[in-house]
Scaffold this active site. Sequence first.
Site, PDB file in Angstrom:
ATOM      1  N   ASP A   1       0.835  -1.200   0.000  1.00 51.23           N
ATOM      2  CA  ASP A   1       0.000   0.000   0.000  1.00 51.23           C
ATOM      3  C   ASP A   1       0.863   1.241   0.000  1.00 51.23           C
ATOM      4  OD1 ASP A   1       0.645   0.439   2.753  1.00 51.23           O
ATOM      5  OD2 ASP A   1      -0.819  -1.107   3.245  1.00 51.23           O
TER       6      ASP A   1
ATOM      7  N   LYS B   1      -5.049   2.347   0.339  1.00 52.42           N
ATOM      8  CA  LYS B   1      -5.083   2.808   1.718  1.00 52.42           C
ATOM      9  C   LYS B   1      -4.530   4.217   1.846  1.00 52.42           C
ATOM     10  CE  LYS B   1      -6.170  -0.665   4.685  1.00 52.42           C
ATOM     11  NZ  LYS B   1      -5.120  -1.352   5.377  1.00 52.42           N
TER      12      LYS B   1
ATOM     13  N   MET C   1      -1.589   8.788  12.711  1.00 51.36           N
ATOM     14  CA  MET C   1      -2.761   9.271  11.960  1.00 51.36           C
ATOM     15  C   MET C   1      -3.393  10.480  12.643  1.00 51.36           C
ATOM     16  SD  MET C   1      -4.338   5.484  11.184  1.00 51.36           S
ATOM     17  CE  MET C   1      -3.828   4.754  12.732  1.00 51.36           C
TER      18      MET C   1
HETATM   19  N1  SAH Z   1       1.835   0.002  10.918  1.00 47.29           N
HETATM   20  C1  SAH Z   1       2.355   1.339  10.803  1.00 47.29           C
HETATM   21  C2  SAH Z   1       1.335   2.385  11.110  1.00 47.29           C
HETATM   22  C3  SAH Z   1       0.181   2.428  10.147  1.00 47.29           C
HETATM   23  S1  SAH Z   1      -0.938   3.702  10.518  1.00 47.29           S
HETATM   24  C4  SAH Z   1       3.577   1.472  11.727  1.00 47.29           C
HETATM   25  O1  SAH Z   1       3.842   0.586  12.546  1.00 47.29           O
HETATM   26  O2  SAH Z   1       4.280   2.463  11.588  1.00 47.29           O
HETATM   27  C5  SAH Z   1      -0.379   4.977   9.468  1.00 47.29           C
HETATM   28  C6  SAH Z   1       0.238   6.097  10.238  1.00 47.29           C
HETATM   29  O3  SAH Z   1       1.554   5.778  10.616  1.00 47.29           O
HETATM   30  C7  SAH Z   1       0.368   7.384   9.475  1.00 47.29           C
HETATM   31  O4  SAH Z   1      -0.838   8.118   9.462  1.00 47.29           O
HETATM   32  C8  SAH Z   1       1.430   8.099  10.283  1.00 47.29           C
HETATM   33  O5  SAH Z   1       0.893   8.639  11.451  1.00 47.29           O
HETATM   34  C9  SAH Z   1       2.321   6.949  10.697  1.00 47.29           C
HETATM   35  N2  SAH Z   1       3.482   6.810   9.802  1.00 47.29           N
HETATM   36  C10 SAH Z   1       3.812   5.747   9.076  1.00 47.29           C
HETATM   37  N3  SAH Z   1       4.974   5.948   8.407  1.00 47.29           N
HETATM   38  C11 SAH Z   1       5.378   7.180   8.748  1.00 47.29           C
HETATM   39  C12 SAH Z   1       6.494   7.987   8.394  1.00 47.29           C
HETATM   40  N4  SAH Z   1       7.438   7.544   7.550  1.00 47.29           N
HETATM   41  N5  SAH Z   1       6.597   9.228   8.926  1.00 47.29           N
HETATM   42  C13 SAH Z   1       5.666   9.689   9.766  1.00 47.29           C
HETATM   43  N6  SAH Z   1       4.589   8.972  10.128  1.00 47.29           N
HETATM   44  C14 SAH Z   1       4.438   7.742   9.633  1.00 47.29           C
END
Ligand code: SAH
Length: 474
Positions: free
Chosen positions: A249, A271, A384
Amino acid sequence: MEYLPLFFSLQQAPVLLVGGGRVALRKARLLIEAGARITLVSPDIDQELETLLAQHAGTWKQDIYRPEHLAGFVLVIAATPQREVNSAVASDARSTALPVNVVDDPELCSFVFPSIVDRSPLLIAIGSSAKSPVLARLVRSKIEALIPAAYGRLAAFTGRFREAIKKAAPGQGQRRRFWEQVVEGPVGEMVLAGQEEEAARLVQRYIDNPGQAHSLGEVYLIGAGPGDPDLLTFKAARMLQRADVVLYDRLVSPQVLNMARRDAERIYVGKRRADHSVPQQQINQLLLDLAQQGKCVVRLKGGDPFIFGRGGEEIELLAQHGVPFQVIPGITAASGCACYAGIPLTHRDHAQSVRFVTGNLKNDCVDLPWAELVNEQETIVFYMGLTGLPTICSQLQAHGRAGDTPIALIEQGTTAHQRTLTATLATMVDLVAAHTVHAPTLIIVGGVVKLHPQLSWYGESKEPGSWPAPPGMV
Ligand code: SAH
């Protein structure tokens, strides 16, 4: 790709070497190792080179190079100290489509030599598209250190059974998985330990009983980390090499996706906030269907699959249907962003605990147990949270967290575009309004944010909002 890496069979093949000095000697040695029959054209010859040719049925034509010399060869190498001669060889060869290499002159070459790690029959060729042979050699020395010498034996061992396995397991995917299990499992270990006959007995058992354990598909739910491909785990990288199909995604960086097996099918399942390109249930079903077709399915998820990743939901259906799966953890956004932004999530002076919270809006209101989030000694990480930022800042203050509590917003953490904005609960909304912010973003609240100017890259103190990309990431 500027070049296509190929393995050229030169066993008994006629190869022309133009030049008779030390440079030609180096190439002659390599060509002889590869089984070539060398003809050398040069008015004079290095003593050692002459001996080498004599020992390996090579021919020395004591002559000045002329175009007629090219006839009948499959490959030509120009290794004289005179650029005009080399250049003439190159253009004559090209005019007859004969592959040509001019030593240390990539512009004149139709092919270049890689750095080689030789574990024959296993060969690893490393190239830098003629841009940095030094770097290629450096990589080579690392690989030399990484690959046990006995890998050659393992490759030779598998070669013994290739034909038999082709008959026993006709499906390509099935066969690949079989070999992966052989190489990475107990059989491989036995061969490396020198117990080849025992290993051969095991393989024979597979041949007599093909397919049983190998016809089932499998699913790997892999945490791809927050963006920087170097943050992938070894296991994730290995599993990506096994994939028949990869579902990914928006949060998965293209560099990570590129680490999948080259001919793996790639399926984008979307997504984006409010753009669930493929609904969750459909993703779950797709994983199941693909696995039931016998495929090795990789589901790549941003960060860690089990942290706000719905990883649990995706494997539920698989578990119900008895499809084998593995979940491979990844570095979650909180860890990645915090480390790269120099914000320790816990710190003896500032925070004894950390909490990961979703800031996802339900009907435009962030429905969170605010009263639990006001401990000054706890770091709170909102995933998020961008849309809900005004609510987050106001609710935390309304429930008793001080207006001057530090808060950071990290954009596209761990990527080359990472940027960190820092402010307080009272001022962050205005600061963000004054910037164009790019998703994904992560919010960190708590005293640890104060450490950002000291602990971010280079240890410089920086104005809120300024953040240089780390070395090597621009
Ligand atoms: N499973 C993922 C989270 C998914 S929810 C994890 O463990 O990181 C998606 C959220 O993750 C985004 O809205 C943001 O808040 C955060 N996120 C994911 N990658 C990011 C990045 N490179 N920089 C900042 N926030 C990030």
